[in-house]
Write an enzyme that holds these catalytic residues in place. Structure first.
Site, PDB file in Angstrom:
ATOM      1  N   LYS A   1      23.581  44.605  45.596  1.00  0.00           N
ATOM      2  CA  LYS A   1      22.518  45.500  46.067  1.00  0.00           C
ATOM      3  C   LYS A   1      22.972  46.954  46.028  1.00  0.00           C
ATOM      4  O   LYS A   1      22.291  47.832  46.543  1.00  0.00           O
ATOM      5  CB  LYS A   1      22.084  45.120  47.485  1.00  0.00           C
TER       6      LYS A   1
ATOM      7  N   ARG B   1      39.951  40.843  47.684  1.00  0.00           N
ATOM      8  CA  ARG B   1      40.311  40.838  46.267  1.00  0.00           C
ATOM      9  C   ARG B   1      39.198  41.531  45.508  1.00  0.00           C
ATOM     10  O   ARG B   1      38.015  41.285  45.766  1.00  0.00           O
ATOM     11  CB  ARG B   1      40.472  39.415  45.747  1.00  0.00           C
TER      12      ARG B   1
ATOM     13  N   ARG C   1      42.927  29.779  44.679  1.00  0.00           N
ATOM     14  CA  ARG C   1      44.235  29.565  45.285  1.00  0.00           C
ATOM     15  C   ARG C   1      44.532  30.590  46.364  1.00  0.00           C
ATOM     16  O   ARG C   1      44.882  30.265  47.491  1.00  0.00           O
ATOM     17  CB  ARG C   1      45.318  29.599  44.230  1.00  0.00           C
ATOM     18  N   THR C   2      44.378  31.864  46.009  1.00  0.00           N
ATOM     19  CA  THR C   2      44.694  32.927  46.965  1.00  0.00           C
ATOM     20  C   THR C   2      43.770  32.850  48.180  1.00  0.00           C
ATOM     21  O   THR C   2      44.210  32.963  49.321  1.00  0.00           O
ATOM     22  CB  THR C   2      44.562  34.307  46.276  1.00  0.00           C
TER      23      THR C   2
ATOM     24  N   HIS D   1      49.302  42.813  44.009  1.00  0.00           N
ATOM     25  CA  HIS D   1      48.954  41.554  44.651  1.00  0.00           C
ATOM     26  C   HIS D   1      50.106  41.283  45.619  1.00  0.00           C
ATOM     27  O   HIS D   1      50.900  40.364  45.417  1.00  0.00           O
ATOM     28  CB  HIS D   1      48.830  40.461  43.590  1.00  0.00           C
TER      29      HIS D   1
END
Lengths: 325, 325, 325
Positions: free
Chosen positions: A80, A101, A51-52, A129
């Site tokens: 890595k 995120r 969604r975000t 957020h």
């Protein structure tokens, strides 16, 4: 160059401007449809969040820009052993702005330190957020016409709910917001938020275990998920969960001009029968999130489309710029 | 607003228009290269399918539009317990049209019920994959010049093959299509398709176990994969699989103007030596799939570029609109 | 149609042109911002590599083009048993040019054989990664002003390091390049490269175990990762690894006009304290990689924006075209 790490990065005046810009975009999308021509947004999602991510991508595409990025850490160079800081520094060569995120608190802040492009915190673990909170504020302002002098009920998991803590911190800066904290005893708002945020800022609040009792008082009902794993034992969960499910019966107790919000995804804490109630505004909230993200992208890129629509400066050292979290 | 759930959503007349539009797009791509400027396609793939997803994305990009989405359920909110219906309702705020693939039959239909944007079923389990069938029809029409009065051989797994069932259902609506059903006994066309679709619609057909015998009769040979796991025992699989591998020897038995089709991916049921035969048209088929998807996107969005090219209405309630599946 | 499989696909003259084009793009990005309008790049990554994939996508977007593709084999049709050759043939119907990364050596070459569009090898196992080498050459040319008559130190894992082997093969074609090979005994440059590439082409070189000793001689220091798993035993690894970590102390031994490069990701072989040294150019190198990829895309698509900027032909059969690897 300015980043967005916390909703408190913006002063109240700046938030007003940001929401004013979002409103203008929502009303006149065509005016902004080429504002970011030739610009690229990188979506660096070390943790999946459809969604975000899609909301950010939709925002950039609507501005005429382009997107590139990754949707999970597996497909990134993190596997890595590369540091987030290095990755962002490289991404700076690929894109003009970045939404990140990360499951680890503070990772976006670390990423921003050496970044050559503006960084937006799109969620870092249980920490912040900010664009969710910006979307929440914009939805209330947009649907209720104001961010002051109203009563908001926050219902569900107030102990761990990141969005709730963040929304409270943002709302205490406005006058006359009264908080009704609705939760089981086990999931009450932590004392450090009650004392350091609510009380310190002189906000009024009340606590209750009963959603039914709270309903008639509310201008805004903000629902959140009550997760099974938060409870100490299954009995408590089974006993309590139904009390916090919003259905048509409970909706009858609410005012006619109340609005119901939810950060989504919703699992079963709002019955689907409520969806048809005109007061159910959680899908509208998701829609409006795109417009505030568009306003944020424009602001951080320092792009002003209409000189008559004031917007925050993208220079954090200017007197108008808010402090970082 | 109109969705696309089944190829039978469109009447025969509408299919004609859709294919006419696809042909015009194929001939005059520049005319359509900005038709979807400022529009966004969401590709919601709860199950990976590179070819179908990229075909849709290529279609939207060629129309000047943009794409966003997810390629597997892992990176979607499904893992947080969100319903497909909720996800699509939120996606409605991000995009203008959506293509959804889901392992569960009926999920796209459920998704479409509350969607604010047109939804295309891009494959739901063993149920339907309408744009594959539309691509098959357009390929035959485009290469053979007609969709009536021809003989089509369907070879391989006719029991479980979704594309074959769907193609048969679409073709019985045209006159004079003769079906040659080529399969091992174990993988014969199910009786409910033979009786309820072929016989009920008065279509003529014959069944055979021999691809060699069938070859000389065919205008179109539609190959499908014979999957090892469909057989009751390994012996049967080993005994049968070679009989349904198309190679140059078998191609010699076919007519000069026959075309070979395959929904792809092909594993070994068509030998690579056949690829150089001018009658091998499966890669052309994949190419043409993009044009019919472009026509479908334009139709569902209600965008008509050239008033001289008729296209189906995007209003399902109009008299021209076909019924849903 | 021309593909890019190896940096040696291009003659020295062609490389000059390619780097000249990249330089012009870097200086005048606006001139090229619509060069690929309406073109699509497919990124087919059978093995994740965020940096390389995003670099290609950024390159195409900056040229006004679009991108589509997949980021790992899981989400591709490879899992259904489709050959790379078939996949590319289908992708040819979706895009205008393709960058492919594959864990198997030679896969991009196989893919190119039946492809209808130019294919770029974006890394195939331990074999080749031509655009990394092109980026390395362009960075040296761009920062040092020349590709001949300079001393380059190659440090770290010279035995398995694909980028190092490839860079040596490319640099021996220029006059007066002196190679200082810095590695532990266990990870020395293989004899087939020493003999068949360096000696055969008359290049001068020296081998040393000491990064400190080498530092004062170098115009360019090319660092690579020393992976723990390359050592026969843990003791050797612990004993040796620190000797090949570049830090400010070792930097003091280097010339003022030396540049430090690294193909990235860097783990700990370059201390982060070095990042602030103006000679640290590895992030610049990642940035410049985008411009050489833009030049390559234009060249393979046969798009010439400015007639005054010569560029290699995209016709491999012409006298100017280099041989394939």
């Amino acid at each position: 160059m300015r980043h967005c790490m916390s909703p408190l990065d913006f002063s109240v005046d700046e938030l007003d401007q940001l929401m004013g810009l979002a409103a203008d975009i929502e009303e006149n999308p065509d005016k902004y449809s080429h504002a970011c021509d030739g610009k690229r947004l990188a979506t660096c999602f070390y943790e999946p969040s459809t969604r975000t991510r899609l909301s950010f991508e939709s925002a950039m595409l609507r501005l005429g820009g382009q997107t590139l990025g990754f949707a999970s850490a597996d497909s990134s160079s993190a596997s890595k052993g590369e540091s987030v800081s290095d990755t962002l520094r490289i991404i700076s060569g690929y894109a003009d702005i970045c939404a990140i995120r990360h499951p680890k608190e503070g990772a976006p802040l670390v990423a921003s330190l050496h970044s050559g492009i503006p960084v937006i915190n799109a969620g870092d673990g249980g920490h912040a957020h900010p664009t969710q909170t910006l979307a929440d504020l914009y939805t209330i302002k947009s649907l209720k016409g104001r961010l002051d002098h109203f009563t908001i009920g926050l219902c569900g998991d107030l102990k761990f709910g990141r969005t709730v803590h963040s929304l409270i911190s943002a709302l205490v800066r406005y006058e006359g917001v009264h908080f009704v904290l609705i939760s089981p005893e086990e999931l009450k708002l932590p004392s450090y938020i009650r004392e350091d945020v609510l009380e310190k800022n002189g906000a009024t609040y009340e606590e209750t275990e009963s959603l039914e009792d709270a309903m008639p008082k509310l201008d805004v009902l903000y629902m959140t998920r009550v997760q099974r794993e938060r409870f100490f034992n299954e009995d408590d969960y089974v006993r309590l969960k139904d009390r916090y499910i919003l259905d048509n019966d409970k909706m009858k107790l609410g005012r006619e001009d109340m609005i119901v919000m939810h950060p989504l995804p919703r699992v079963n804490e709002i019955s689907v029968e409520v969806d048809d109630d005109p007061r159910a505004q959680y899908f509208t909230q998701a829609k409006k999130a795109v417009f505030i993200r568009m306003a944020l992208i424009l602001t951080l890129l320092g792009i002003q489309v209409d000189k008559n629509i004031p917007q925050p400066t993208n220079n954090p050292s200017s007197e108008k710029g808010g402090e970082k979290c």
